[in-house]
Every structure is written in C-alpha cells, then in structure tokens.
Design an enzyme around this catalytic site. Structure first.
Site, PDB file in Angstrom:
ATOM      1  N   ASP A   5      11.361  -7.033  32.289  1.00 28.76           N
ATOM      2  CA  ASP A   5      10.142  -7.762  31.938  1.00 28.76           C
ATOM      3  C   ASP A   5       8.973  -7.365  32.842  1.00 28.76           C
ATOM      4  OD1 ASP A   5       8.939 -10.127  30.543  1.00 28.76           O
ATOM      5  OD2 ASP A   5       8.792 -10.894  32.585  1.00 28.76           O
ATOM      6  N   TYR A  46       3.583  -4.766  37.222  1.00 34.10           N
ATOM      7  CA  TYR A  46       2.839  -5.609  38.172  1.00 34.10           C
ATOM      8  C   TYR A  46       3.561  -5.866  39.501  1.00 34.10           C
ATOM      9  CZ  TYR A  46       1.397  -6.668  33.383  1.00 34.10           C
ATOM     10  OH  TYR A  46       1.028  -6.560  32.061  1.00 34.10           O
ATOM     11  N   GLN A  79       4.717 -19.565  38.042  1.00 33.56           N
ATOM     12  CA  GLN A  79       5.566 -18.369  38.157  1.00 33.56           C
ATOM     13  C   GLN A  79       5.029 -17.468  39.272  1.00 33.56           C
ATOM     14  OE1 GLN A  79       4.880 -17.408  34.047  1.00 33.56           O
ATOM     15  NE2 GLN A  79       7.054 -17.279  33.616  1.00 33.56           N
ATOM     16  N   GLU A 132       9.292  -3.065  29.674  1.00 35.56           N
ATOM     17  CA  GLU A 132       8.187  -3.754  29.021  1.00 35.56           C
ATOM     18  C   GLU A 132       6.925  -3.454  29.827  1.00 35.56           C
ATOM     19  OE1 GLU A 132       6.176  -7.915  27.673  1.00 35.56           O
ATOM     20  OE2 GLU A 132       7.034  -7.665  29.656  1.00 35.56           O
ATOM     21  N   HIS A 182       8.873 -12.190  20.431  1.00 32.99           N
ATOM     22  CA  HIS A 182       8.826 -13.616  20.760  1.00 32.99           C
ATOM     23  C   HIS A 182       7.471 -14.040  21.319  1.00 32.99           C
ATOM     24  CE1 HIS A 182       9.546 -11.504  24.469  1.00 32.99           C
ATOM     25  NE2 HIS A 182       9.256 -12.609  25.152  1.00 32.99           N
TER      26      HIS A 182
HETATM   27  C1  BGC Z   1       7.417 -11.965  28.308  1.00 31.10           C
HETATM   28  C2  BGC Z   1       6.772 -13.287  28.049  1.00 31.10           C
HETATM   29  C3  BGC Z   1       6.659 -14.023  29.365  1.00 31.10           C
HETATM   30  C4  BGC Z   1       5.983 -13.158  30.437  1.00 31.10           C
HETATM   31  C5  BGC Z   1       6.118 -13.734  31.799  1.00 31.10           C
HETATM   32  C6  BGC Z   1       6.406 -11.286  29.206  1.00 31.10           C
HETATM   33  O1  BGC Z   1       6.343 -10.012  29.252  1.00 31.10           O
HETATM   34  O2  BGC Z   1       7.654 -11.226  27.130  1.00 31.10           O
HETATM   35  O3  BGC Z   1       7.460 -14.039  27.095  1.00 31.10           O
HETATM   36  O4  BGC Z   1       5.921 -15.189  29.183  1.00 31.10           O
HETATM   37  O5  BGC Z   1       6.554 -11.881  30.470  1.00 31.10           O
HETATM   38  O6  BGC Z   1       7.442 -13.625  32.234  1.00 31.10           O
END
Ligand code: BGC
Length: 549
Positions: free
Chosen positions: A202, A206, A170, A244, A317
């Site tokens: 998400d 960062y 990623q 988040e 999750h």
């Molecule tokens: C999500 C995870 C994910 C990560 C990378 C997180 O904040 O909740 O499930 O693996 O971001 O995208």
C-alpha cells in the site's frame, strides 16, 4: 521451474476482495474468513488465479483496516488466525493464490508504537515523524483533501506535530529509523511464513520525507523497497510484490527496479505495479468516442523489465482516482461521470463500474474487453463481475463496499443476521437491487455478465499472448476504433474495440499477415483470409473482437 511458470503473475487474473463484504460465515452481519472459505468454489468457477485481500489485521477500522493497530493479529470480526490459515490452505487446494495488503507507510494512532512514541518511551520515540513546528515538507500534497487540512497534526501529549499522508489518525512511520525498517521486514516475514503468495504493498511512494521535495518516489524509498524485494527473493522465492504507486508511468517505472535504460535486465523492486493513469483514460476514451487518450498514455509508458508486469483495473475499493489526469480532464470526467456532488470524493469518483456506464451492458463488456486485452494483468473488483451497483448515500468509500449479492434471499445471501446488524445495507434500489443483480441468477443465465467475464478469463488463459505480448497500435481506422496487435512467441492477437455508439467499419493494414486466416477467439468463428488490400471488419456500437492471427 520454467521462465513462464516462475512469472505466473504475468498470465494471472486477480480478484480484489473485501473480506467484510464478501460472505458472513457466523451470522454476525460482517464478512469473515469462514464465509469466504465457503465461497471459494465460486472464485474457482469464475477462473481467477489470485485473490488480493484487503487488510485483515487488528484495527479500529477508521480506514477499513488500512489503519493497523496490530500487524500480527487477524481482526476478530474476520475470525481467528486458524481461520485465516484454513482459508489459505483451502485456496491453495483449489489452485488459487492469495496476496494480502501490506501497509508499510503508516499505522493507526491506536498502535502501541504510536502510543509509546507520544510519550517518548524508548525505543519508540523516533518510530514516527515528529516536528516542533509542523512547517516542514510543505511541498507534499494532501491526498485526502476532503477530510485533512494538513499533513501535520498536533499531539497535545507530546507537544509536537506528527506527519501523516492520509487520515490524521494514521501517523506515518519514520523510515529513517532502522528499527522501523526492521519491524516492517519482520511483519512481512511473519505473513509469508504463514504461506501467503505475496503482498499488495500500500501507498509505497511516501515512505521517506526530505526537505525541498514533494516527498514522493525518493531514492531512499526505492532503496528500502529493493531491500524488501531482496528479503522476499532470498528467503521466500516465488512470492510476489505488487506496488500501489498512484503516479505517472515514468515515475512508476523505477518501482520495477532493474536498469532504467536497459529493459533486458531483470527488475529487482516490485514484480507488479498498478497502471493508474490508463484507468481514467479508458472511461475518457469511451465518453469521447475517441481512442487518443488510451493511445497517448500507453505510448508514453516506458518499457518494463521482462520479469515484471503491469496490473490494470477498472474499479477498486477506493474512489476512481483522477489524480493522474490534467485539471481540464478531471473536470470533464467529473461532469460526465459524477454529475452529483455526492458521487465525488477527494480527487475522484466514488461509484462502481456498472453505474458509471448507466448499467449499459455493452459498455460494461467493452471496458472489460479493454481490461483483458491491453497489456497487464487484470484485476476484477468483487461484485463487478455481476454488475453490482453502489450506494452514494453511504459516507467515504463505503458506497462501493456493500455486501456481495449472492442470491435473492434475505440479505442477498450474504449473511443470516437480522438486516439491521449488517455492517452496511445491501443494495435494494433498482436496477441494482439484489433481487435482480445476484450470483445465483447470473449463474443460471448463460447470457449473463458473469458468464461473459468467465468466458473472457477462460479464453485469456488459453493464450499467453494476452499476458506477455507486446503492443502495436493500428491507427488507420477512424478514431472511435481502438485496434491493436499483441504478439508473443509467434502468436498474434488483433483486438478491436468500437468506443462509439454507432457502427464502425475498419479497413486494417494487415499486410504483414497476408494468407493468414483470423479466428475469433471468443466464438471460434473463422474469418476471411487476409489478402493484399485493406482488411475490412465491421464493429457494432460498443462492439469488440478478439482475433487470433
Ligand atoms: C488504500 C486506501 C487507504 C490508503 C491509506 C490507499 O492506497 O487503497 O484504501 O485509505 O491507502 O492507507
């Protein structure tokens, strides 16, 4: 539009839903939009206001869709764009709103931008963060500690290292490149144009990197996020953004924007932000039979602008993250809640709510009562409303992402496929086996957890004080009792929680309310009028009460 209706999210109950796990409409063993649409009546009956969908985009699914290879596609496992639009329309027709995950920070390494960037093909050469040495930004922590040795991975094709805060597959986008910023605003507009009600954004801390910093919460990141909000507000008024940011309260505060000193000025960054640090402290207080951890973190939480709201949750999750606790507290929580190594992942615990509290209905209810009465909009993680279990033998976080248990029929009513084609096995081990824990059984049982949660939601909806009230702790009762007042528009809620396994008597100082007659909001019972002396209330082990004054 009134102030209250434009800030509807402050009163809302959210429901986090993993499409793959919820309901399979075409019998291929994987949940999809057709299945989800057919189950919307259930969510309407439960009474939630807004669905949060985990990523539904084109993806190799190495991080369950948080690794996006095509921001403009619906993953074929989940159906077509038409199925998505049908779902949105059907949700709206029931008065349900829908927000979806927006993954700004990174893409999959399969994304065509990354493939072109590896080859230095313009204009993609600088779409990602590349380095000749892989030595920069050494102060940035590694988040996926169990699988990643470094935030840099070498790409043999380009002959350079690329930056990634999560899995090596990623790569992080390079927000210093204006073209990347423009691309992501385009992605956002595309989905808002299709009628969704907003995003859960998400991993927002960062986005930018700067030498000599930990590369989190940088001013440049906030500046871009305020741009995102400005686009949303100007072009799509009424849509919401939920951040988040797994950070300490004082570091989350800037994600709401507005004026750092004057909370009366409106926020201009995120409408909502998760309150990560309060979550592990709910579990800690429960185990220690002591409210202190909850009181301390909420007293340390700065005020937020009036048009903003915290989002609170018990589980989600991911692993139950223990990043926002001290090392000593982490060891304590691991010892108490994750005695087996398989229950641990990174800096967290990969278990669901019911198994965390040994399937003790009293503790499940107590934690939910805290979730519903403390400040913030609660988020229910799919399946926790019926007390679903987990499967610690599945890898990564998959153990808390098993198929929704609808009934005691084949595959728990989740899918008509052969059992071996399911994306993950249904839970069959007692006491969480689907024959025992399922929606149909709990629908039919007025005493079930499902009915309790539904009742919590109904009561919460009748009283704006839950979503909008201020918070004042009553610290007179013994430490196992968490008592607090929430007040809004002349209404007051007195919430009482017994965190211990023994009976507790509280003598409350309610001298500000002399002459008032409290009413139990959960059963409509009337309590004795408040007099001059201490007000006495008894709480059974793990008992809770919601009193309207
Ligand atoms: C999500 C995870 C994910 C990560 C990378 C997180 O904040 O909740 O499930 O693996 O971001 O995208």
């Amino acid at each position: 539009m009134s102030e209250e209706s434009s800030t509807w999210y402050k009163d809302a109950v959210f429901y986090e839903l993993y499409i793959r796990a919820f309901a399979d409409g075409n019998g291929d063993g994987k949940g999809d939009f057709a299945g989800l649409t057919a189950r919307l009546d259930y969510l309407q009956e439960l009474g939630v206001d807004c669905i949060w969908l985990l990523p539904m985009y084109g993806s190799p699914l190495l991080d369950d869709g948080y690794d996006i290879a095509d921001f403009y596609a619906i993953h074929p496992d989940y159906g077509t764009l038409a199925d998505f639009c049908t779902f949105i329309a059907a949700a709206h027709a029931r008065g349900l709103r829908v927000i979806v995950d927006l993954v700004l920070n990174h893409t999959s390494d399969q994304h065509p931008w990354f493939q072109a960037s590896r080859r230095c093909q313009e204009p993609y050469t600088d779409y990602y963060v590349w380095s000749k040495t892989g030595q920069e930004y050494a102060n940035a922590r590694i988040i996926f500690l169990d699988s990643e040795p470094s935030n840099w991975t070498f790409d043999p094709l380009r002959g350079e290292y690329y930056w990634h805060r999560f899995f090596f597959h990623q790569p992080d986008l390079n927000y210093d490149n204006p073209a990347v910023q423009a691309e992501m605003l385009r992605v956002m507009r595309y989905w808002l144009d299709l009628g969704i009600d907003g995003f859960r954004a998400d991993a927002v801390p960062y986005l930018f990197e700067r030498a000599g910093t930990n590369c989190e919460n940088l001013p440049e990141t906030h500046a871009f996020l305020r741009r995102v909000r400005a686009v949303a507000d100007t072009e799509y008024p009424g849509k919401i953004l939920l951040a988040e940011a797994n950070q300490w309260p004082e570091d989350v505060r800037p994600y709401f924007g507005g004026d750092p000193v004057d909370p009366c000025l409106p926020g201009d960054e995120f409408n909502l932000g998760f309150h990560f640090p309060v979550m592990p402290r709910l579990y800690m207080a429960l185990r220690q039979h002591d409210r202190s951890a909850i009181v301390d973190i909420l007293q340390r939480t700065p005020p937020i602008p009036g048009n903003c709201q915290w989002c609170t949750f018990l589980r989600n999750h991911d692993e139950l993250t223990l990043e926002m606790v001290t090392e000593e507290e982490r060891q304590y929580l691991w010892r108490e809640y994750a005695p087996e190594p398989r229950m641990r992942l990174n800096l967290g615990i990969r278990r669901r709510l019911a198994p965390l509290v040994d399937n003790d209905r009293r503790r499940i209810e107590l934690l939910n009562s805290l979730l519903f009465t403390l400040p913030g909009s609660p988020i229910i993680y799919y399946g926790d409303e019926i007390g679903m279990g987990d499967n610690i033998w599945l890898p990564d976080r998959n153990g808390v992402r098993t198929p929704m248990q609808w009934d005691d029929g084949p595959n728990a009513g989740f899918s008509t496929s052969p059992a071996e084609s399911l994306y993950a096995p249904v839970i069959t081990a007692p006491p969480y086996d689907y024959a025992c824990i399922n929606v149909a059984a709990q629908r039919a049982d007025p005493g079930s957890l499902l009915h309790t949660i539904r009742h919590f939601i109904q009561v919460r909806k009748l009283h704006p004080v839950f979503g909008r009230g201020d918070l004042c702790f009553l610290l007179g009762p013994p430490r196992p009792v968490l008592a607090f007042l929430r007040s809004y528009g002349g209404a007051t809620l007195l919430a009482l929680h017994n965190l211990s396994d023994g009976r507790q008597s509280c003598a409350l100082d309610l001298s500000a309310f002399i002459g008032q007659v409290p009413c139990d909001l959960l059963n409509d019972a009337t309590l004795p009028a408040i007099g001059a002396g201490p007000y006495a209330v008894e709480l059974p082990a793990y008992g809770y009460r919601w009193l309207g004054i």
